[in-house]
Design a protein around this motif. Structure first.
Motif, PDB file in Angstrom:
ATOM      1  N   PRO A 197      19.339  -4.049   1.770  1.00 27.85           N
ATOM      2  CA  PRO A 197      18.937  -3.429   3.030  1.00 27.85           C
ATOM      3  C   PRO A 197      18.278  -2.054   2.839  1.00 27.85           C
ATOM      4  N   VAL A 198      17.434  -1.677   3.797  1.00 26.00           N
ATOM      5  CA  VAL A 198      16.839  -0.335   3.847  1.00 26.00           C
ATOM      6  C   VAL A 198      16.915   0.150   5.283  1.00 26.00           C
ATOM      7  N   LEU A 199      16.809   1.453   5.475  1.00 24.54           N
ATOM      8  CA  LEU A 199      16.967   2.000   6.832  1.00 24.54           C
ATOM      9  C   LEU A 199      15.947   3.112   7.099  1.00 24.54           C
ATOM     10  N   PRO A 200      14.679   2.746   7.226  1.00 20.02           N
ATOM     11  CA  PRO A 200      13.642   3.770   7.443  1.00 20.02           C
ATOM     12  C   PRO A 200      13.413   4.107   8.914  1.00 20.02           C
ATOM     13  N   ILE A 201      12.742   5.238   9.151  1.00 19.17           N
ATOM     14  CA  ILE A 201      12.226   5.532  10.487  1.00 19.17           C
ATOM     15  C   ILE A 201      10.716   5.784  10.380  1.00 19.17           C
ATOM     16  N   ALA A 202      10.007   5.433  11.443  1.00 20.15           N
ATOM     17  CA  ALA A 202       8.554   5.659  11.467  1.00 20.15           C
ATOM     18  C   ALA A 202       8.303   7.093  11.916  1.00 20.15           C
ATOM     19  N   LEU A 203       7.328   7.737  11.280  1.00 19.12           N
ATOM     20  CA  LEU A 203       7.001   9.133  11.598  1.00 19.12           C
ATOM     21  C   LEU A 203       5.943   9.228  12.697  1.00 19.12           C
ATOM     22  N   ALA A 204       5.875  10.407  13.309  1.00 17.92           N
ATOM     23  CA  ALA A 204       4.823  10.645  14.302  1.00 17.92           C
ATOM     24  C   ALA A 204       3.453  10.743  13.632  1.00 17.92           C
ATOM     25  N   GLN A 205       3.424  11.158  12.352  1.00 14.72           N
ATOM     26  CA  GLN A 205       2.149  11.267  11.638  1.00 14.72           C
ATOM     27  C   GLN A 205       1.591   9.873  11.355  1.00 14.72           C
ATOM     28  N   ARG A 206       0.304   9.705  11.647  1.00 15.21           N
ATOM     29  CA  ARG A 206      -0.299   8.379  11.523  1.00 15.21           C
ATOM     30  C   ARG A 206      -1.586   8.410  10.714  1.00 15.21           C
ATOM     31  N   THR A 207      -1.971   7.218  10.254  1.00 15.63           N
ATOM     32  CA  THR A 207      -3.272   7.008   9.631  1.00 15.63           C
ATOM     33  C   THR A 207      -4.087   6.128  10.569  1.00 15.63           C
ATOM     34  N   VAL A 208      -5.332   6.525  10.795  1.00 15.84           N
ATOM     35  CA  VAL A 208      -6.199   5.747  11.679  1.00 15.84           C
ATOM     36  C   VAL A 208      -7.349   5.152  10.871  1.00 15.84           C
ATOM     37  N   VAL A 209      -7.604   3.878  11.092  1.00 19.16           N
ATOM     38  CA  VAL A 209      -8.741   3.206  10.461  1.00 19.16           C
ATOM     39  C   VAL A 209      -9.684   2.741  11.564  1.00 19.16           C
ATOM     40  N   ALA A 210     -10.925   3.205  11.499  1.00 21.11           N
ATOM     41  CA  ALA A 210     -11.961   2.725  12.421  1.00 21.11           C
ATOM     42  C   ALA A 210     -12.829   1.751  11.634  1.00 21.11           C
ATOM     43  N   ALA A 211     -13.165   0.616  12.243  1.00 16.58           N
ATOM     44  CA  ALA A 211     -13.861  -0.433  11.483  1.00 16.58           C
ATOM     45  C   ALA A 211     -15.055  -0.992  12.231  1.00 16.58           C
ATOM     46  N   GLY A 212     -15.999  -1.494  11.457  1.00 18.65           N
ATOM     47  CA  GLY A 212     -17.166  -2.146  12.034  1.00 18.65           C
ATOM     48  C   GLY A 212     -17.751  -3.104  11.013  1.00 18.65           C
ATOM     49  N   PRO A 213     -18.669  -3.970  11.441  1.00 18.70           N
ATOM     50  CA  PRO A 213     -19.272  -4.928  10.505  1.00 18.70           C
ATOM     51  C   PRO A 213     -20.280  -4.236   9.604  1.00 18.70           C
ATOM     52  N   GLY A 214     -20.522  -4.833   8.436  1.00 17.53           N
ATOM     53  CA  GLY A 214     -21.496  -4.250   7.502  1.00 17.53           C
ATOM     54  C   GLY A 214     -22.257  -5.348   6.790  1.00 17.53           C
ATOM     55  N   GLU A 215     -22.878  -4.929   5.705  1.00 13.95           N
ATOM     56  CA  GLU A 215     -23.690  -5.855   4.907  1.00 13.95           C
ATOM     57  C   GLU A 215     -22.783  -6.951   4.315  1.00 13.95           C
ATOM     58  N   PRO A 216     -23.173  -8.239   4.392  1.00  9.73           N
ATOM     59  CA  PRO A 216     -22.320  -9.316   3.855  1.00  9.73           C
ATOM     60  C   PRO A 216     -21.955  -9.083   2.388  1.00  9.73           C
ATOM     61  N   GLY A 217     -20.692  -9.363   2.074  1.00 13.94           N
ATOM     62  CA  GLY A 217     -20.236  -9.254   0.683  1.00 13.94           C
ATOM     63  C   GLY A 217     -19.925  -7.835   0.240  1.00 13.94           C
ATOM     64  N   VAL A 218     -19.972  -6.870   1.163  1.00 18.18           N
ATOM     65  CA  VAL A 218     -19.796  -5.476   0.772  1.00 18.18           C
ATOM     66  C   VAL A 218     -18.746  -4.777   1.642  1.00 18.18           C
ATOM     67  N   LEU A 219     -17.905  -3.976   0.990  1.00 16.98           N
ATOM     68  CA  LEU A 219     -16.991  -3.085   1.712  1.00 16.98           C
ATOM     69  C   LEU A 219     -17.507  -1.661   1.528  1.00 16.98           C
ATOM     70  N   GLU A 220     -17.685  -0.960   2.643  1.00 16.41           N
ATOM     71  CA  GLU A 220     -18.027   0.465   2.548  1.00 16.41           C
ATOM     72  C   GLU A 220     -16.894   1.243   3.184  1.00 16.41           C
ATOM     73  N   ALA A 221     -16.407   2.226   2.481  1.00 16.96           N
ATOM     74  CA  ALA A 221     -15.233   2.941   2.970  1.00 16.96           C
ATOM     75  C   ALA A 221     -15.418   4.434   2.808  1.00 16.96           C
ATOM     76  N   VAL A 222     -15.034   5.167   3.853  1.00 16.25           N
ATOM     77  CA  VAL A 222     -15.122   6.627   3.784  1.00 16.25           C
ATOM     78  C   VAL A 222     -13.828   7.200   4.350  1.00 16.25           C
ATOM     79  N   SER A 223     -13.363   8.277   3.744  1.00  9.63           N
ATOM     80  CA  SER A 223     -12.143   8.923   4.227  1.00  9.63           C
ATOM     81  C   SER A 223     -12.407  10.408   4.356  1.00  9.63           C
ATOM     82  N   GLU A 224     -11.803  11.022   5.347  1.00 11.81           N
ATOM     83  CA  GLU A 224     -12.003  12.465   5.510  1.00 11.81           C
ATOM     84  C   GLU A 224     -11.412  13.227   4.329  1.00 11.81           C
ATOM     85  N   ARG A 225     -10.574  12.564   3.563  1.00 11.82           N
ATOM     86  CA  ARG A 225      -9.915  13.259   2.463  1.00 11.82           C
ATOM     87  C   ARG A 225     -10.866  13.608   1.329  1.00 11.82           C
TER      88      ARG A 225
END
Ligand code: GLA
Length: 389
Positions: A45-73
């Motif tokens: 067993p584990v007993l976690p809690i979810a934090l208020a801090q979140r990660t957001v992913v915004a997505a849209g379609p792109g060129e077939p066969g390709v993943l394009e990814a950008v992060s503010e980090r």
């Protein structure tokens, strides 16, 4: 300075990078684990809690066969062609989600995907920024593909992405809490059956980030997991049907000690003890017995330190200082070997007690390491959800 919410930052980053608005967006939280460390991949067993801090992913379609990814980090636009094999760096987590969704028939084999990521979850602090990313990505890509999955299924996709693609042999805890978390509640997860129970949490928690960063993939994590599997293989001589370390009976500790050489013995003793402690802790929490609950946090830390050897001197310094100042409980949270300490200061909050705990931690840390750790109050949050774009 007023910082824009992660949702707005992810959308804006998407537009700025790709010149069009995103089609879908979703978010998922980081987590702290109250107790039950290194038990999940041992069937416990584990007993976690979810934090208020979140990660957001915004997505849209792109060129077939390709993943394009950008992060503010890192601000860099990563371009990955599926046919070239595994993606590098952090986009591997998103590519893993794409691959899992493709094999589940939720995305076309050549579906082109663009994502922009903004996050308030610190990386490497043991708060599971990776599960926040994979769960948010799964939810966002479902929005893009107009697919439907239950929160548990979303957790499953995210888990397999980390396991199969990124190669971190993590347990199910992080993705499950990121998908199913509820504000003001801890989630008891029985990892073998995936049975869950929401338990109201009214404690006051501080998070002390030691600033010591670990990288799960290269840390001793996979080694510990292999040690646990080796222990199970040996224990099967005594109990042929034992599948998980966590199911080893507490009343057979003597037999376990005789059967296992070191360090397997210590690893197994931690897992069996932590399993019992976590179930007991969940009962105490449900009955509102926070002070007794806190004692189990100290015991858990000691077991992580001595038996599982996943602590670090910085973490031990913080736990000892919290204890001296009278905190109800404290322990490392997450995989360990760095990251953050969770401190249960009491119930009422804002009392003299908490100020004394904070002062004691600051003093001890400054003396030992010449700098102060970042200390914040834990706010809880909810599981994955779609966001406006
Ligand atoms: C990491 C893993 C989890 C769990 C913890 C240790 O966070 O991702 O599945 O094993 O370590 O409890």
């Amino acid at each position: 300075m007023l910082v824009k919410p992660a949702r707005a930052r992810a959308s804006a980053l998407f537009r700025a990078t790709f010149g069009v608005p995103p089609v879908a967006a979703a978010s998922a939280p980081g987590r702290v684990n109250l107790i039950g460390e290194h038990t999940d991949y041992n069937g416990g067993p584990v007993l976690p809690i979810a934090l208020a801090q979140r990660t957001v992913v915004a997505a849209g379609p792109g060129e077939p066969g390709v993943l394009e990814a950008v992060s503010e980090r890192d601000g860099r636009v990563w371009r990955h062609l599926y046919k070239e094999g595994r993606a590098a760096d952090w986009p591997a987590y998103v590519a893993g989600v794409v691959a899992e969704m493709q094999s589940a028939g939720l995305l076309a084999w050549d579906a082109g995907v663009r994502v922009a990521v903004a996050s308030d979850v610190p990386v490497g602090a043991g708060l599971s920024s990776s599960a926040a990313l994979t769960v948010a990505a799964t939810r966002a890509l479902l929005g893009l593909a107009r697919g439907r999955l239950t929160p548990r299924q979303i957790a499953g996709v995210a888990y397999r992405a980390e396991h199969n693609y990124v190669g971190v042999r993590c347990g199910v805890m992080d993705q499950t809490i990121a998908a199913l978390g509820k504000p003001g509640h801890a989630l008891l997860i029985e990892s073998a059956s995936l049975e869950t129970k929401q338990i109201p949490f009214h404690g006051r928690l501080l998070l002390v980030d030691t600033g010591v960063r670990h990288d799960l993939a290269v840390s001793a994590f996979n080694q510990r997991r292999a040690e646990c599997e080796a222990a199970v293989a040996r224990l099967q001589l005594d109990l042929p049907e034992v599948m998980w370390l966590a199911t080893w009976p507490m009343s057979w500790l003597g037999r376990l000690r005789r059967a296992l050489p070191q360090p397997l013995r210590n690893r197994a003793l931690h897992v069996v003890g932590e399993t019992a402690r976590t179930r007991f802790a969940a009962q105490l929490l449900a009955r509102g017995r926070l002070q007794r609950f806190g004692e189990l946090l100290y015991e858990s830390h000691e077991s992580c330190r001595r038996l599982y050897e996943c602590s670090a001197p910085e973490l031990d310094t913080v736990v000892a200082a919290a204890k001296r100042a009278g905190a109800w409980g404290a322990r490392l949270t997450g995989a360990g070997w760095g990251g953050a300490v969770l401190v249960l200061t009491g119930k009422g909050n804002r009392e003299k007690g908490e100020a004394a705990v904070v002062a004691s931690i600051r003093r001890a840390f400054l003396k030992a390491y010449g700098r102060e750790p970042a200390i914040s109050v834990v706010r809880t949050g909810g599981g994955a959800r779609a966001e406006r774009v």
